[in-house]
Scaffold this active site. Sequence first.
Site, PDB file in Angstrom:
ATOM      1  N   CYS A   2       0.840  -1.192   0.000  1.00  0.00           N
ATOM      2  CA  CYS A   2       0.000   0.000   0.000  1.00  0.00           C
ATOM      3  C   CYS A   2       0.882   1.252   0.000  1.00  0.00           C
ATOM      4  O   CYS A   2       1.849   1.332   0.752  1.00  0.00           O
ATOM      5  CB  CYS A   2      -0.955   0.090   1.180  1.00  0.00           C
ATOM      6  SG  CYS A   2      -2.185  -1.207   1.184  1.00  0.00           S
ATOM      7  N   ARG A  28       4.276  -0.648  -4.577  1.00  0.00           N
ATOM      8  CA  ARG A  28       3.892  -1.136  -3.244  1.00  0.00           C
ATOM      9  C   ARG A  28       2.556  -1.887  -3.264  1.00  0.00           C
ATOM     10  O   ARG A  28       2.176  -2.503  -2.275  1.00  0.00           O
ATOM     11  CB  ARG A  28       3.760   0.042  -2.275  1.00  0.00           C
ATOM     12  CG  ARG A  28       5.017   0.850  -2.133  1.00  0.00           C
ATOM     13  CD  ARG A  28       4.789   2.022  -1.205  1.00  0.00           C
ATOM     14  NE  ARG A  28       4.656   1.575   0.157  1.00  0.00           N
ATOM     15  CZ  ARG A  28       5.666   1.416   1.002  1.00  0.00           C
ATOM     16  NH1 ARG A  28       6.888   1.677   0.607  1.00  0.00           N
ATOM     17  NH2 ARG A  28       5.460   1.012   2.224  1.00  0.00           N
ATOM     18  N   TRP A  76      -2.670  -2.819  -1.787  1.00  0.00           N
ATOM     19  CA  TRP A  76      -2.355  -4.238  -1.889  1.00  0.00           C
ATOM     20  C   TRP A  76      -3.251  -4.898  -0.851  1.00  0.00           C
ATOM     21  O   TRP A  76      -3.061  -4.719   0.350  1.00  0.00           O
ATOM     22  CB  TRP A  76      -0.880  -4.480  -1.573  1.00  0.00           C
ATOM     23  CG  TRP A  76      -0.452  -5.896  -1.789  1.00  0.00           C
ATOM     24  CD1 TRP A  76       0.009  -6.439  -2.946  1.00  0.00           C
ATOM     25  CD2 TRP A  76      -0.437  -6.958  -0.818  1.00  0.00           C
ATOM     26  NE1 TRP A  76       0.296  -7.772  -2.761  1.00  0.00           N
ATOM     27  CE2 TRP A  76       0.031  -8.121  -1.470  1.00  0.00           C
ATOM     28  CE3 TRP A  76      -0.781  -7.053   0.529  1.00  0.00           C
ATOM     29  CZ2 TRP A  76       0.172  -9.346  -0.835  1.00  0.00           C
ATOM     30  CZ3 TRP A  76      -0.651  -8.290   1.177  1.00  0.00           C
ATOM     31  CH2 TRP A  76      -0.170  -9.402   0.495  1.00  0.00           C
ATOM     32  N   ASN A 100      -1.949   2.368   5.513  1.00  0.00           N
ATOM     33  CA  ASN A 100      -1.067   1.256   5.160  1.00  0.00           C
ATOM     34  C   ASN A 100      -0.788   0.503   6.454  1.00  0.00           C
ATOM     35  O   ASN A 100      -0.310   1.099   7.418  1.00  0.00           O
ATOM     36  CB  ASN A 100       0.238   1.791   4.556  1.00  0.00           C
ATOM     37  CG  ASN A 100       1.271   0.693   4.359  1.00  0.00           C
ATOM     38  OD1 ASN A 100       0.917  -0.475   4.215  1.00  0.00           O
ATOM     39  ND2 ASN A 100       2.534   1.077   4.357  1.00  0.00           N
ATOM     40  N   GLY A 101      -1.112  -0.799   6.470  1.00  0.00           N
ATOM     41  CA  GLY A 101      -0.880  -1.589   7.676  1.00  0.00           C
ATOM     42  C   GLY A 101      -2.092  -2.448   7.964  1.00  0.00           C
ATOM     43  O   GLY A 101      -2.951  -2.638   7.105  1.00  0.00           O
ATOM     44  N   GLU A 478      17.279 -18.375  -5.551  1.00  0.00           N
ATOM     45  CA  GLU A 478      16.984 -17.032  -6.033  1.00  0.00           C
ATOM     46  C   GLU A 478      16.508 -17.066  -7.489  1.00  0.00           C
ATOM     47  O   GLU A 478      15.529 -16.406  -7.851  1.00  0.00           O
ATOM     48  CB  GLU A 478      18.228 -16.139  -5.878  1.00  0.00           C
ATOM     49  CG  GLU A 478      18.165 -14.784  -6.552  1.00  0.00           C
ATOM     50  CD  GLU A 478      16.998 -13.898  -6.107  1.00  0.00           C
ATOM     51  OE1 GLU A 478      16.321 -14.227  -5.128  1.00  0.00           O
ATOM     52  OE2 GLU A 478      16.757 -12.892  -6.786  1.00  0.00           O
ATOM     53  N   LYS A 482      12.873 -15.866  -8.858  1.00  0.00           N
ATOM     54  CA  LYS A 482      12.758 -14.814  -9.880  1.00  0.00           C
ATOM     55  C   LYS A 482      11.857 -15.278 -11.015  1.00  0.00           C
ATOM     56  O   LYS A 482      10.974 -14.556 -11.459  1.00  0.00           O
ATOM     57  CB  LYS A 482      14.172 -14.506 -10.406  1.00  0.00           C
ATOM     58  CG  LYS A 482      14.402 -13.138 -10.911  1.00  0.00           C
ATOM     59  CD  LYS A 482      14.791 -12.156  -9.860  1.00  0.00           C
ATOM     60  CE  LYS A 482      13.913 -12.176  -8.660  1.00  0.00           C
ATOM     61  NZ  LYS A 482      14.368 -11.463  -7.522  1.00  0.00           N
ATOM     62  N   GLU A 485       8.144 -15.624  -9.831  1.00  0.00           N
ATOM     63  CA  GLU A 485       7.534 -14.323  -9.513  1.00  0.00           C
ATOM     64  C   GLU A 485       7.012 -13.621 -10.762  1.00  0.00           C
ATOM     65  O   GLU A 485       5.922 -13.080 -10.758  1.00  0.00           O
ATOM     66  CB  GLU A 485       8.604 -13.383  -8.917  1.00  0.00           C
ATOM     67  CG  GLU A 485       8.812 -13.464  -7.442  1.00  0.00           C
ATOM     68  CD  GLU A 485       9.835 -12.428  -6.966  1.00  0.00           C
ATOM     69  OE1 GLU A 485       9.522 -11.721  -6.028  1.00  0.00           O
ATOM     70  OE2 GLU A 485      10.947 -12.319  -7.535  1.00  0.00           O
ATOM     71  N   HIS A 501      15.176 -38.060  -3.883  1.00  0.00           N
ATOM     72  CA  HIS A 501      14.362 -38.437  -2.724  1.00  0.00           C
ATOM     73  C   HIS A 501      12.918 -38.005  -2.907  1.00  0.00           C
ATOM     74  O   HIS A 501      12.221 -37.750  -1.933  1.00  0.00           O
ATOM     75  CB  HIS A 501      14.969 -37.845  -1.448  1.00  0.00           C
ATOM     76  CG  HIS A 501      16.335 -38.398  -1.164  1.00  0.00           C
ATOM     77  ND1 HIS A 501      16.527 -39.687  -0.727  1.00  0.00           N
ATOM     78  CD2 HIS A 501      17.569 -37.871  -1.331  1.00  0.00           C
ATOM     79  CE1 HIS A 501      17.835 -39.920  -0.607  1.00  0.00           C
ATOM     80  NE2 HIS A 501      18.477 -38.828  -0.976  1.00  0.00           N
ATOM     81  N   LYS A 600       6.235  -4.933  -3.477  1.00  0.00           N
ATOM     82  CA  LYS A 600       7.672  -4.887  -3.225  1.00  0.00           C
ATOM     83  C   LYS A 600       8.008  -4.772  -1.743  1.00  0.00           C
ATOM     84  O   LYS A 600       8.911  -5.419  -1.248  1.00  0.00           O
ATOM     85  CB  LYS A 600       8.280  -3.716  -3.983  1.00  0.00           C
ATOM     86  CG  LYS A 600       9.786  -3.748  -3.930  1.00  0.00           C
ATOM     87  CD  LYS A 600      10.386  -2.886  -4.979  1.00  0.00           C
ATOM     88  CE  LYS A 600      11.869  -3.110  -5.045  1.00  0.00           C
ATOM     89  NZ  LYS A 600      12.217  -4.463  -5.517  1.00  0.00           N
TER      90      LYS A 600
HETATM   91  C1  G6P Z   1       9.225  -8.874  -1.222  1.00  0.00           C
HETATM   92  C2  G6P Z   1       9.948  -8.500  -2.508  1.00  0.00           C
HETATM   93  C3  G6P Z   1      11.265  -9.274  -2.615  1.00  0.00           C
HETATM   94  C4  G6P Z   1      12.121  -9.011  -1.377  1.00  0.00           C
HETATM   95  C5  G6P Z   1      11.360  -9.334  -0.089  1.00  0.00           C
HETATM   96  C6  G6P Z   1      12.101  -8.820   1.124  1.00  0.00           C
HETATM   97  O1  G6P Z   1       8.801 -10.185  -1.278  1.00  0.00           O
HETATM   98  O2  G6P Z   1       9.134  -8.780  -3.628  1.00  0.00           O
HETATM   99  O3  G6P Z   1      11.948  -8.850  -3.765  1.00  0.00           O
HETATM  100  O4  G6P Z   1      13.262  -9.797  -1.450  1.00  0.00           O
HETATM  101  O5  G6P Z   1      10.077  -8.682  -0.086  1.00  0.00           O
HETATM  102  O6  G6P Z   1      12.125  -7.417   1.070  1.00  0.00           O
HETATM  103  P1  G6P Z   1      13.232  -6.524   1.744  1.00  0.00           P
HETATM  104  O7  G6P Z   1      12.828  -5.112   1.436  1.00  0.00           O
HETATM  105  O8  G6P Z   1      13.180  -6.838   3.209  1.00  0.00           O
HETATM  106  O9  G6P Z   1      14.545  -6.889   1.131  1.00  0.00           O
END
Ligand code: G6P
Length: 605
Positions: A2, A28, A76, A100-101, A478, A482, A485, A501, A600
Amino acid sequence: MCGIIGYVGCEPQSNQVLLDGLKALEYRGYDSAGMAIVVNRDVRVIKTRGKVANLEKKIEDLHLPSSVLGIAHTRWATHGIPNQSNAHPHQHGMVTLVHNGIIENYGELKELLTKQGYVFESETDTEIAAAYLDYVYKKSFDKKQALQEANKAFRGSFAFGIIFADEQDTLYAMRRNSPLIVAVGEHERYIASDVPAILKYTKDYILLDQDEIAVLKKDEVKIYTLDLVERDYEVKTATMDASAIAKDGYEHFMLKEIHEEPRVVKDTMHAYVQDDIDQLVASLPDLRKYQQIHIVSCGSAMYAGMIAKSLIEQAARIRVDVEIASEYRYKHPIYDVPTLVLIVSQSGETADSLAALLLAKSQGVDTMAIVNVIGSSIAREAKYVAYTHAGVEIAVATTKAYCTQVALLSLMALNLAYVHGHVDKKQANAIIQEVQQLPEMLEHMIEDVQYVQAAKIISRHNNVFFLGRGLDYALCMEASLKLKEISYIHSEAYAAGELKHGTISLIEKGTPVIAICTEESLYEKTISNIKEVKARGANVILVVREDFNVGDDYYDYKISVPKVNRLIQGIVSVVPLQLLSYQVANLRGCEIDQPRNLAKSVTVE
Ligand code: G6P
């Protein structure tokens, strides 16, 4: 998670300022948007489902005039589906607000308010907050007192932007556990979830602390602590400018940000060391006394932590545990030896990471933060802070920030190896020389188009596996994240030896398996595991160090990566994997910068 923006000024510019702010904050959350402005002495609320562009269109269609006061929000969804009635602002009686929250006790407040005759339209906790504030305001008609009372009644997290209908030249704000800044123009004042949202208009901003109340008029800002004592504040100046949030001719922010990796990795490394280990020792906190490190983070930041675990344990022989912040905060961690809790976070606002840090602090355990955003909550709470210098990252899927996290963690591993006597000065300086090549290597990797063909293969499938051992396994986590996502392809990352396994039963003819193989000591083992999936019909894309001599019967397609010092191998190898995900998502026509359901900055738990 948000985005909030608010404006109070002398010129009626609300619509442009608020829409500009929302566009900068859209990373956000982007499932619905809304704004409230004063029109003919009425606080008018306009909301739409979907992205900010829909809101912009609605405002145009309605020919809404601008105002000198306004608040706006991009959502969001947490409580209630993304639709128009759940979108913010929410309005009850004298109060209109954006939030936001999460107000965790909204259920019990709703019961109380219902008895008082309030009727609710939405499924949100935010509407309850608006009604509750209206309810307490009407007891005394004192706004600060009402905010204080509401603050004490609300459990959970909030950043609020608030308009009271009977004071149409004043913007109110209050925060706890969710970020909010106040920004200062000439005859304008703003609130925003973060600095980029106001960069087009001003660079001067004030950080609001926990449980503080801000009262903004066009020419003044007053900040009050929760006991309503006015406090002095420092006006900071942002170092970035508005170009940091432009695409600069790239089709997507993600691609722009991958292209920025050489520069931001260099900036991050040079902030700590140029050519001598003594500079590194002096620029990082002295961590000699810790016998174990808990790296606690979320998402990609946690996967950066997995790389660090492999590097620190191997190079410095210190025990490192990598923990998911949302688990760690509830698991009663054991601190029986001197422990450092290291939080890695791009935003510095991730709710679970912040809570994990506060938990460690409450147990008297030392904390350190590796963060990208100066003055963020995690940076402010930690005992030690080391900043990455990735600049603003807009694409929801992190790329450049992840690279800077791994770069800084690698330097930390070298520092620990040196102070614990596992490398001497000469060796450490030689390694520093070697790692200085990293930005150049990254440039080379970005230019390299080996991933393009592999992307075509993967884009036609709905199930993909990543395999690797050691550092390569951390990289697989990672790379797999990626890919899923942004392309919505189901993907699993597996430690190569573990596949048999269970998950090997999912391999069938043509299943793409991306095998990463850069670990010298494990290379033959990984190669054997590749044979196992190949024998079951997998379509193997091998990401392999260029000096490993792998027969072409082991793979269907090969992506070579250069041999570099192990400390930086992960950063070099991740580039083609990031580009691969980008390209797959592009081929599948996905919304790369704003993938569905994601946000994000995750400021709720
Ligand atoms: C969200 C983002 C990721 C990020 C994670 C942690 O899931 O989409 O890209 O790695 O949050 O965020 P931070 O700001 O704590 O690195």
